[in-house]
Design a protein around this motif. Sequence first.
Motif, PDB file in Angstrom:
ATOM      1  N   ILE A 198       0.792  -1.241   0.126  1.00 20.24           N
ATOM      2  CA  ILE A 198      -0.060   0.069  -0.066  1.00 20.24           C
ATOM      3  C   ILE A 198       0.846   1.315   0.049  1.00 20.24           C
ATOM      4  CG2 ILE A 198      -1.681   1.112   1.336  1.00 20.24           C
ATOM      5  CD1 ILE A 198      -2.785  -1.415   2.241  1.00 20.24           C
ATOM      6  N   GLY A 199       0.570   2.308  -0.728  1.00 20.66           N
ATOM      7  CA  GLY A 199       1.403   3.403  -0.652  1.00 20.66           C
ATOM      8  C   GLY A 199       0.871   4.583  -1.456  1.00 20.66           C
ATOM      9  N   PHE A 200       1.560   5.563  -2.062  1.00 18.77           N
ATOM     10  CA  PHE A 200       1.583   6.740  -2.541  1.00 18.77           C
ATOM     11  C   PHE A 200       2.340   7.148  -3.660  1.00 18.77           C
ATOM     12  CE2 PHE A 200      -0.232   6.821   1.703  1.00 18.77           C
ATOM     13  CZ  PHE A 200      -1.714   6.932   1.647  1.00 18.77           C
ATOM     14  N   GLN A 201       1.760   7.602  -4.792  1.00 16.97           N
ATOM     15  CA  GLN A 201       2.619   8.018  -5.630  1.00 16.97           C
ATOM     16  C   GLN A 201       2.683   9.584  -5.902  1.00 16.97           C
ATOM     17  OE1 GLN A 201       0.766   8.920  -9.658  1.00 16.97           O
ATOM     18  NE2 GLN A 201       2.104   7.148 -10.677  1.00 16.97           N
ATOM     19  N   LEU A 202       3.925   9.987  -6.190  1.00 16.61           N
ATOM     20  CA  LEU A 202       4.158  11.450  -6.813  1.00 16.61           C
ATOM     21  C   LEU A 202       4.320  11.383  -8.058  1.00 16.61           C
ATOM     22  CD1 LEU A 202       6.519  12.864  -3.828  1.00 16.61           C
ATOM     23  CD2 LEU A 202       4.134  13.408  -4.322  1.00 16.61           C
ATOM     24  N   CYS A 203       3.678  11.833  -9.000  1.00 11.77           N
ATOM     25  CA  CYS A 203       3.806  11.434 -10.406  1.00 11.77           C
ATOM     26  C   CYS A 203       4.620  12.527 -11.192  1.00 11.77           C
ATOM     27  CB  CYS A 203       2.224  11.900 -11.002  1.00 11.77           C
ATOM     28  SG  CYS A 203       2.037  11.249 -12.678  1.00 11.77           S
ATOM     29  N   HIS A 204       5.085  11.841 -12.193  1.00 12.70           N
ATOM     30  CA  HIS A 204       6.454  12.511 -12.947  1.00 12.70           C
ATOM     31  C   HIS A 204       5.752  13.537 -13.879  1.00 12.70           C
ATOM     32  CE1 HIS A 204       6.397   9.499 -16.567  1.00 12.70           C
ATOM     33  NE2 HIS A 204       5.351   9.874 -16.231  1.00 12.70           N
ATOM     34  N   LEU A 205       6.652  14.580 -14.217  1.00 12.38           N
ATOM     35  CA  LEU A 205       6.391  15.476 -15.520  1.00 12.38           C
ATOM     36  C   LEU A 205       5.385  16.340 -15.286  1.00 12.38           C
ATOM     37  CD1 LEU A 205       6.689  12.881 -18.602  1.00 12.38           C
ATOM     38  CD2 LEU A 205       8.504  14.305 -17.546  1.00 12.38           C
ATOM     39  N   HIS A 206       5.022  16.439 -13.931  1.00  8.11           N
ATOM     40  CA  HIS A 206       4.149  17.692 -13.662  1.00  8.11           C
ATOM     41  C   HIS A 206       4.666  18.693 -12.825  1.00  8.11           C
ATOM     42  CE1 HIS A 206       0.282  15.485 -14.910  1.00  8.11           C
ATOM     43  NE2 HIS A 206       1.136  14.450 -14.400  1.00  8.11           N
ATOM     44  N   ASN A 207       3.986  20.035 -12.819  1.00  7.58           N
ATOM     45  CA  ASN A 207       4.346  20.781 -12.032  1.00  7.58           C
ATOM     46  C   ASN A 207       4.431  20.634 -10.505  1.00  7.58           C
ATOM     47  OD1 ASN A 207       4.827  22.561 -14.229  1.00  7.58           O
ATOM     48  ND2 ASN A 207       2.609  23.287 -14.273  1.00  7.58           N
ATOM     49  N   PRO A 208       5.337  21.302  -9.521  1.00  8.60           N
ATOM     50  CA  PRO A 208       5.271  21.015  -8.196  1.00  8.60           C
ATOM     51  C   PRO A 208       3.956  20.651  -7.415  1.00  8.60           C
ATOM     52  CG  PRO A 208       6.471  23.131  -8.780  1.00  8.60           C
ATOM     53  CD  PRO A 208       5.806  22.740  -9.920  1.00  8.60           C
ATOM     54  N   THR A 209       4.014  19.620  -7.046  1.00  3.28           N
ATOM     55  CA  THR A 209       2.806  18.938  -6.487  1.00  3.28           C
ATOM     56  C   THR A 209       3.045  18.618  -4.835  1.00  3.28           C
ATOM     57  OG1 THR A 209       1.951  17.957  -8.568  1.00  3.28           O
ATOM     58  CG2 THR A 209       1.160  17.107  -6.471  1.00  3.28           C
ATOM     59  N   VAL A 210       2.227  18.917  -3.676  1.00  2.16           N
ATOM     60  CA  VAL A 210       2.301  18.441  -2.401  1.00  2.16           C
ATOM     61  C   VAL A 210       1.111  17.392  -2.228  1.00  2.16           C
ATOM     62  CG1 VAL A 210       2.495  19.441  -0.183  1.00  2.16           C
ATOM     63  CG2 VAL A 210       3.667  20.680  -2.207  1.00  2.16           C
ATOM     64  N   VAL A 211       1.484  16.284  -1.379  1.00  5.36           N
ATOM     65  CA  VAL A 211       0.672  15.356  -0.938  1.00  5.36           C
ATOM     66  C   VAL A 211       0.684  15.243   0.448  1.00  5.36           C
ATOM     67  CG1 VAL A 211      -0.124  12.917  -1.072  1.00  5.36           C
ATOM     68  CG2 VAL A 211       0.490  14.129  -3.248  1.00  5.36           C
ATOM     69  N   ASP A 212      -0.263  15.318   1.302  1.00  7.11           N
ATOM     70  CA  ASP A 212      -0.477  15.055   2.678  1.00  7.11           C
ATOM     71  C   ASP A 212      -1.321  14.005   2.904  1.00  7.11           C
ATOM     72  OD1 ASP A 212       1.807  17.066   3.912  1.00  7.11           O
ATOM     73  OD2 ASP A 212       0.278  18.531   2.960  1.00  7.11           O
ATOM     74  N   VAL A 213      -0.940  13.110   3.740  1.00  4.48           N
ATOM     75  CA  VAL A 213      -1.820  12.103   4.470  1.00  4.48           C
ATOM     76  C   VAL A 213      -1.957  12.229   5.952  1.00  4.48           C
ATOM     77  CG1 VAL A 213      -2.305   9.558   4.483  1.00  4.48           C
ATOM     78  CG2 VAL A 213      -1.167  10.671   2.542  1.00  4.48           C
ATOM     79  N   LYS A 214      -3.037  12.587   6.340  1.00  2.00           N
ATOM     80  CA  LYS A 214      -3.028  12.596   7.839  1.00  2.00           C
ATOM     81  C   LYS A 214      -3.943  11.625   8.576  1.00  2.00           C
ATOM     82  CE  LYS A 214      -7.317  15.688   8.287  1.00  2.00           C
ATOM     83  NZ  LYS A 214      -7.778  16.994   8.498  1.00  2.00           N
ATOM     84  N   SER A 215      -4.623  10.703   7.789  1.00  2.00           N
ATOM     85  CA  SER A 215      -5.225   9.591   8.360  1.00  2.00           C
ATOM     86  C   SER A 215      -4.918   8.429   7.662  1.00  2.00           C
ATOM     87  CB  SER A 215      -6.540   9.737   8.797  1.00  2.00           C
ATOM     88  OG  SER A 215      -6.690  10.677   9.784  1.00  2.00           O
ATOM     89  N   LEU A 216      -4.612   7.233   8.000  1.00  2.00           N
ATOM     90  CA  LEU A 216      -4.214   6.097   7.018  1.00  2.00           C
ATOM     91  C   LEU A 216      -4.316   4.847   8.027  1.00  2.00           C
ATOM     92  CD1 LEU A 216      -3.687   4.776   4.189  1.00  2.00           C
ATOM     93  CD2 LEU A 216      -1.200   4.905   4.786  1.00  2.00           C
ATOM     94  N   TYR A 217      -5.587   4.357   7.778  1.00  2.96           N
ATOM     95  CA  TYR A 217      -5.785   3.123   8.621  1.00  2.96           C
ATOM     96  C   TYR A 217      -6.147   1.771   7.776  1.00  2.96           C
ATOM     97  CZ  TYR A 217      -6.031   5.823  12.675  1.00  2.96           C
ATOM     98  OH  TYR A 217      -5.749   6.894  13.737  1.00  2.96           O
ATOM     99  N   VAL A 218      -5.614   0.666   8.149  1.00  2.00           N
ATOM    100  CA  VAL A 218      -6.078  -0.694   7.319  1.00  2.00           C
ATOM    101  C   VAL A 218      -6.684  -1.544   8.435  1.00  2.00           C
ATOM    102  CG1 VAL A 218      -3.645  -1.697   7.875  1.00  2.00           C
ATOM    103  CG2 VAL A 218      -5.053  -2.465   5.594  1.00  2.00           C
ATOM    104  N   ARG A 219      -7.656  -2.522   7.847  1.00  4.07           N
ATOM    105  CA  ARG A 219      -8.277  -3.734   8.488  1.00  4.07           C
ATOM    106  C   ARG A 219      -8.093  -4.550   7.655  1.00  4.07           C
ATOM    107  NH1 ARG A 219     -13.983  -2.997  11.597  1.00  4.07           N
ATOM    108  NH2 ARG A 219     -14.592  -2.629   9.466  1.00  4.07           N
ATOM    109  N   GLU A 220      -7.290  -5.753   7.805  1.00  5.97           N
ATOM    110  CA  GLU A 220      -7.280  -6.919   7.031  1.00  5.97           C
ATOM    111  C   GLU A 220      -8.479  -7.601   6.873  1.00  5.97           C
ATOM    112  OE1 GLU A 220      -3.145  -8.537   6.506  1.00  5.97           O
ATOM    113  OE2 GLU A 220      -2.931  -7.488   8.262  1.00  5.97           O
TER     114      GLU A 220
END
Length: 222
Positions: A198-220
């Motif tokens: 499980i994860g997150f992408q910062l995509c290439h070839l785009h202008n400056p982008t900021v990604v913040d994750v403040k809650s991330l919970y998993v239940r198998e």
Amino acid sequence: MLQLLTVLLLPVIIYSTAYAQADTTLKNTLPAGGKMVNGKPVGKGWVDMLANVNDWNFENTFWQLSNHMLHGSIGKEKEHHYSYTKKVYTDFELNVMIKMVGDEDANSGVCIRINPTSWDDAPGYQIDMGKGYWGSLWEERRGNMVQKFPDALVPKIVKFNDWNHYYIVAKGHHIQAWLNGVKTIDMVHDAGFSSGNIGFQLCHLHNPTVVDVKSLYVREIK
């Protein structure tokens, strides 16, 4: 002649299936598993995935994790830059509160069942974010667009440059996702990976982008 018509029609059928939508009524149908109170999901069995930086793989140049906040930023890089869990998951529910800030071409994604080979290469699913992608199911480096959410409906549910909530259920080859309570993905995709990170992408070839994750919970799901 019949064989010729079958050959001509087959691509059309495949295209229609890939872009089919289960529900475009924009009704809030969020299941109990997606209910959040003060940034935490309701119910038992949820694991906080932002509690320990040692549970993650990422490049410090592009990602940081501290005080239960995962922060990523990227300029116009030639390559993608992923963050992803060290643990591999199979069947699960996932609650994510995420904010992407950038211009109209900003692009990112909540990655599930990815199988990375490098920081740039992470084949697998993305519950996508960005112009032309919000609410859609994308399969990176494999099937590409698996299920597209209509662009015309995106502004009605997405909070641009602000916090958005994804609730995701992956069970077997059945992938479902709700964006701010609206179901945008409901797809059985037999060709996809059945497990991964499980994860997150910062995509290439785009202008400056900021990604913040403040809650991330998993239940198998056992």
